[in-house]
Write an enzyme that holds these catalytic residues in place. Structure first.
Site, short mmCIF file in Angstrom:
data_model
loop_
_atom_site.label_atom_id
_atom_site.label_comp_id
_atom_site.label_asym_id
_atom_site.label_seq_id
_atom_site.Cartn_x
_atom_site.Cartn_y
_atom_site.Cartn_z
N HIS A 29 12.15 41.13 30.14
CA HIS A 29 12.47 40.38 31.37
C HIS A 29 13.37 39.17 31.06
O HIS A 29 13.24 38.14 31.74
CB HIS A 29 11.19 39.90 32.07
CG HIS A 29 10.20 40.98 32.36
ND1 HIS A 29 10.18 41.66 33.54
CD2 HIS A 29 9.20 41.51 31.61
CE1 HIS A 29 9.19 42.56 33.51
NE2 HIS A 29 8.60 42.49 32.35
N SER B 111 40.06 29.94 26.63
CA SER B 111 40.53 29.98 27.99
C SER B 111 41.95 29.43 28.04
O SER B 111 42.36 28.66 27.18
CB SER B 111 39.61 29.11 28.85
OG SER B 111 40.27 28.64 29.99
#
Lengths: 488, 488, 488, 488
Positions: free
Chosen positions: A155, A276
């Protein structure tokens, strides 16, 4: 523009519109099956000669022309398909009185099915090789990381300590199953449709088994209608590609999560990252994101294939022409993903001192509950509830379990511990040590991890041997065909 | 190989591996958005100049370089993407002291979203034009075939007489709805992300509305995170393509069935057919089969896009790079299908004397039951049962309804008919006449068919006007940008 | 077992096998459209009466029987479908001489299409209401979190500071677009097929517009073949559900990542979590995982629908029967997801002091580069490269940017800073402050966030008004029908 | 409402909201795995006892309680899942001091994976039995129809004469391959995850091989993380179901086309058809349409599963809960389709005198061209073109080939035929005779068809034997477990 009607120079139909021929042209995609199609023609002409349907003088001239075509590049888009292009080439070279016989007893229907199967089997073996080499990359790095604790997740939350080695080898087994599926599907791919002609075989006594043999097939697709109309071999291959893609996408997702700044469980070298264009601090793991996305498309390709086959009637339908490129696209995407991931996985490093992270001490909770059962004879469900309370108390207090003293523990648990219990419980907080306490087969216990690695290695070796056997058979058949068609 | 790191010449990361750059390169697919990307750069540089972020001297040099790029072919695969290629080109032309400013206040994230939206809106208008022209082709031929009976089918069995004109115009309405959906989706596509930069806007006072205007957008995507991270505009476009494809595949299936030898309801010229390479009698309608299959793939593309988006977190992910080509692929396939089908539909002819086919007389059964209700005052359910018996009797006797005399009818129906009933019932067997007896709006009554055609025509005209309005706006903005960037 | 053949008591066919009737029975799924089907029958019988096709005495008896059926529970599985069940019930109550007239001039084909559209429109409005209320939940919480910095992510890596409020409102806009799509699709759903009968209308002068009006439709599906054979309205609804699901799955993925132990950006109350059955420390966010998975299935439902429609010919096909349940399944899943997520989102809290986390200082890198451009007049590309180096240096040294002194900065940047530059650069490290420096429209600047929230609120209000208008219209029509069918 | 927190009565988390528990409850779907889950608990408790982790007194009490549960109906929806329900039941019966030990060393993660695999293997064997029985139905009818000509189709146009027997047996082979795939997938399904606990095994010395054995597994899923996190076994099963569905949908499409009024090649008894509610003459083959549609959904289920797995990270995720019902849904749909189709296929009759239909004479064209090659020594391509012309001439003249005299043929072919050629050519028009002239293996030559039938029969027998071997093994293990758990 070479179209069937140009070979026929009239006949049943007036000529087809150029825009229509362009629309239905498969030549662009046919490049992939061009060589196989030439070989199929060779084997077929040989069989025609053997059964006396055409004269040796005719067949040998056709074979000579076909040999020159083996290395041909079919780059032009100016033909309906590769089948017509080959017949046109041979007929130009040898004249209608010779080349006009080459399509006797065969159809594009059996020819294309055969060429697709031949190309596909080769691509499947190549893919299998990449997959096996990826598995070996995983094994090679897994063996280095069997001893240090690494959080196992469920999970998306830290669950129990495992090791990075266990993580890797567990995933490796899913790829080994993919390899097995690939070989099982291969057995249903590598059967020859030739001799089925349009869908009903032919009144010439072609020896289908012989054609199958010189083309390297393991046998024939028996029923002629099934041979030209069945595409479950392609769908099955696509389903194996989809399963493999699904497994690959999971490992990409894992590594993206593990290498995120906050989680920081693995270090991936700069050479696999991009920054980036605007944000100078960024280290983006572009290839992993692309692998995830490409695998999503490979998975979707099986669905696309099923969709376009839905509701089609038996026999050959031109719809199949749109099915074939899905095979090559899935194979190409998977291959490029496997190549990148094989290198990346071999350069990955788990972070150091993971076991010392405070918040990971909570992953000892299960073992603490087990110890309460074992030492204090508390029912497990009670122990679970009490350890849960302990964790809740610690979190509220903003403490790690190690920062809590025996009284804190006892207060939270609600009872006094036996003399040596507390030290046993504390020992469980040493995660590196804890993984050695697992007792079940296949657990992250380092000893078990090494056994799993050896097991995976063994299965890879068996798969590699099988891969070689099939490759060799294909090579042999290629030589067989060459010899049979070369001799006068 | 031009990569972001070559522009940066070092910085945050060591350089990226060549195989990785090749793997993540989108240049091949970027060609489609290359021109739009140049224009986006122009508008952005203009806005930078306007808000004083860069000097006019700088901006004008960059703009000049960008102008030369407008007609550039980005054929080489040797770059990471078109964004880097443009910046590299401009920087080479103008030097780092000028070109180094062009990426201020923007990111590839907003730039690519903007360029994809610009290219997509243009392609959507082009597709819409093809769709409208296809609808007009249908209308043009429908008007010719409003009067003759043609069997309408349900469950692939002849149901009731309609006309070929009704069949065509009924299908036309589904394409008109597709056109409407296309324009509605367009409104959500044609919004500008520029100024959202990486995801958070920028501290430079860029005028987002101005950029949107000179690039022909109807507005901006307001929230910056939504502007770079939202791809529902692309998914929605793909869903409209999928719906259109589904409608196209149905008409292809119909025509394949109608033109099969046994059914023989429409004649399609030879120029749209191919023969078989082996079976001389064959007239295969290859383009219709390919349209069906290609449309199946277009439909599946939406699913592929949804799959690869599943579970992604907010913000830009490189997974999006795999989404964009699905747009172009769907558009290209749909366009080629529409082009072929527009011509084909205009050359199709329904067969003659369809109404005279014996087995089609049974399609009068519903009207016969209606007449029994009307004339004989029998409850409909009783009439239905009795006419069912009549049909069963006729089939067993191997007769058509016309071949049965009044006594046969009465025996089958189980009661004596009123004096003029039988002749009324017999009249219903004249299928060409029967279609004029339909009384409901939108029925295949020829008068209604002509009304439906006029209605479709009217809706096409409105759609065409809207199409023009949007095209003109885009052209105007193009001139606006040219003027604003040209002036010193 | 009530089957059409039991109504007919013989006729065209011998009786159908019980296992076949069970296999083709749609009664289980029909429960959803049972009430709508009764209303359709009422409107149709009214229209039959109005045009004189049946006598008032007959119609009023049928209507009375239908009224008693409005509240009926169709629980038994022992019938072919709801259409047969209704006719059987009415016929038992009124006798064949009355009930035998109720199916005059209509078919199950138009009836089921009408009932599905009526039920669907109602469900779409209900879904829209949940969606609007979810949007308002987001708005209500977004307004509280406009001022504190929260990391914005790209590529799962911290990118630039935004606020949790901006994150929320940005996502809200995607749901607003989904609401808009829902209403647009509604307009194509809410058109009446009645009067199209089997596919060709009827020779009785039924007033289709009247039937449409009393059933609350906005108009009719004009062409009769289109009315019974078109299912693009259902496909379009499914595509909007798929887009909505895709947006929901993203927010679920975000929250799972944000609430993971390592990331810890948001706090979700225990009442939304489960622990593990074995691991006492676990807090698993089960509902978010289920939302993600359920949304994946809703997205896949559109594909399932497209697949089963692929290649079908025009007119009604029983395949459509498998399409309808996909609508209800998607609506039910989406509704349950929206209900849970609306509550969950209203109880979520972003973590405190996020801006003080050391590793997040790197998200100031873009603004630092911007400042170098602005103050030091360095080209952006140069600034980007130098700030990248600065970050690399800091990471290597294991320091945060705040921990580095001016000399460290200057060494890393490679040049001396102007007197006041350094303090400006340091100020950018205050992330809570930094978000106020964004200058572009729609940025995470708190002022802009509030503007976006107001904008979203405004669009929700318009959507709510439109929702009410449509709901009211449906209610009015219900009263209209009741009145018209009650009066003698 | 029984939820894990009710077993724990506090602990780590405050209690979960009721709406959340309802939302995440899987109980409705768990009914399918309820019995298997009880058996898994029995085997696990036995193993706990064997390794001394719990006392025999404890284990035997638990086992007794579990035995009473074997026949229990878990009908209530008032629990989180079946795992909790079972533990709650046992704990109520035996008290916390006993029942509190039953979850020691296991997790819902390994338990649910084990129970799903057990249930799935049983369902796969049941499906395989239906599939084998369907194959035998095909064989039984194929053998009757090997001698009469039946048109083979390509591109939905009559291609060459085959027999209905050949059609059937060719399709049978695709189902035999599906059976083979089913058994191969079974081998990867029937492995036990038990002992993997949450994901990392346990510190109790559970004998995983023993648990696997008493539960009838062929072995264990070795690596613990793989055992709980891998779902490729389920995806693979779904892919086999999808392939089988695709094959079934084709046969349904074929029969719908063959039984259409115009084509009329097969007769399907009334008992498989429905009439229309409005059109008395209709005989609609509803079950075949539904089979096609249901199979489309089964095919789409694999895609749904792939979609929801996309991008998930390793370890157990609750998303898997949505995967499992897709298995049961696909199995149920396929089973119902196979049951109906098995009966339907056994009652189908090909139409009589098919070979005498005039328009089918053209399917002799290939053999006519072959004869020209054989007798007149014309190159095949030339023969093809000339026979094409012959067909075109006949169609223009509105004649069948039999209606054309020798001169007509010679004129069309463009040359004089050798003395006995014409009678040979005419003989080819006897389609019933022509199928005996096929010479290739696997052709529709009746002799070959019988050989294919024998081959199919043989492969079915081998598959049946393998099916029995596996069924027996499962039964034996059931007895083994019963014995081991019963003894004190």
């Amino acid at each position: 523009m070479i179209h069937l009607s140009s070979l026929l120079k009239g006949g049943r139909l007036k000529s087809t519109r150029t825009d229509v021929v362009n629309f239905i042209s498969s030549l662009n995609d046919d490049r992939r099956i061009a060589l196989a199609t030439v070989l199929v023609n060779e084997a077929h002409v040989l069989a025609l000669e053997k059964c006396g349907a055409i004269k040796q003088a005719v067949s040998r001239k056709i074979l000579r022309a076909l040999h020159t075509l083996e290395k041909h590049k079919f780059s032009s888009r100016r033909a309906e398909d590769v089948h017509v292009l080959i017949e046109d080439f041979v007929t130009r070279q040898t004249g209608q009185a010779v080349g006009g016989f080459m399509h006797l007893g065969k159809s594009r229907n059996d020819q294309v099915a055969t060429a697709v199967r031949m190309t596909l089997r080769g691509e499947m073996l190549a893919l299998d090789k990449l997959l096996l080499s990826f598995e070996l990359s995983i094994i090679a790095i897994a063996v280095k990381h069997a001893n240090a604790a690494f959080p196992g997740y469920t999970h998306l939350q830290p669950a129990q300590p495992i090791s990075f080695g266990h993580y890797l080898i567990a995933n490796c087994f899913s790829f080994i199953r993919d390899s097995e599926r690939l070989l099982e599907a291969y057995s249903r791919v590598n059967l020859s449709p030739m001799g089925a002609a349009a869908l009903a075989g032919t009144s010439f006594s072609l020896n289908r088994a012989f054609i199958a043999k010189v083309l390297g097939f393991d046998g024939t697709v028996e029923a002629s209608l099934d041979a030209v109309g069945g595409r479950d071999f392609a769908l099955e291959a696509l389903s194996v590609f989809a399963l493999t893609a699904s497994d690959l996408s999971r490992i990409a997702s894992d590594l993206l999560f593990y290498s995120s700044v906050e989680v920081g469980l693995v270090k991936i070298p700069d050479e696999f990252a991009s920054t980036s264009s605007i944000m100078p601090q960024k280290k983006n793991l572009d290839p992993l994101e692309l692998i995830r996305a490409k695998c999503g498309k490979v998975a979707a390709n099986f669905n696309a294939a099923l969709s376009l086959m839905h509701g089609l009637t038996s026999g050959y339908n031109l719809d199949y022409q749109e099915l074939t490129p899905l095979l090559w696209q899935s194979i190409d995407e998977l291959s490029s993903c496997l190549r990148i991931l094989s290198v990346l996985i071999s350069k990955i490093e788990p972070s150091e001192h993971v076991a010392e992270r405070d918040y990971l001490q909570f992953t000892a909770a299960t073992e603490i509950a087990n110890l309460l059962v074992r030492i204090e004879d508390v029912p497990f469900r009670t122990a679970h509830q009490k350890v849960g309370l302990l964790v809740r108390t610690a979190i509220r207090a903003g403490k790690s379990l190690k920062q809590m003293g025996q009284t804190d523990w006892e207060t939270a648990l609600g009872f006094r511990l036996k003399p040596r219990t507390f030290s046993s419980l504390r020992r469980a907080l040493d995660l590196d040590g804890q993984i050695s306490t697992y007792r079940t087969a296949g657990s992250p216990n380092p000893r078990e991890t090494l056994r799993l690695i050896a097991l995976a290695q063994h299965r890879c070796e068996k798969l590699t041997a099988e891969h070689k056997r099939r490759s060799n058979k294909l090579e042999l058949s290629r030589r067989l065909l060459r010899k049979a068609t070369a001799a006068t």
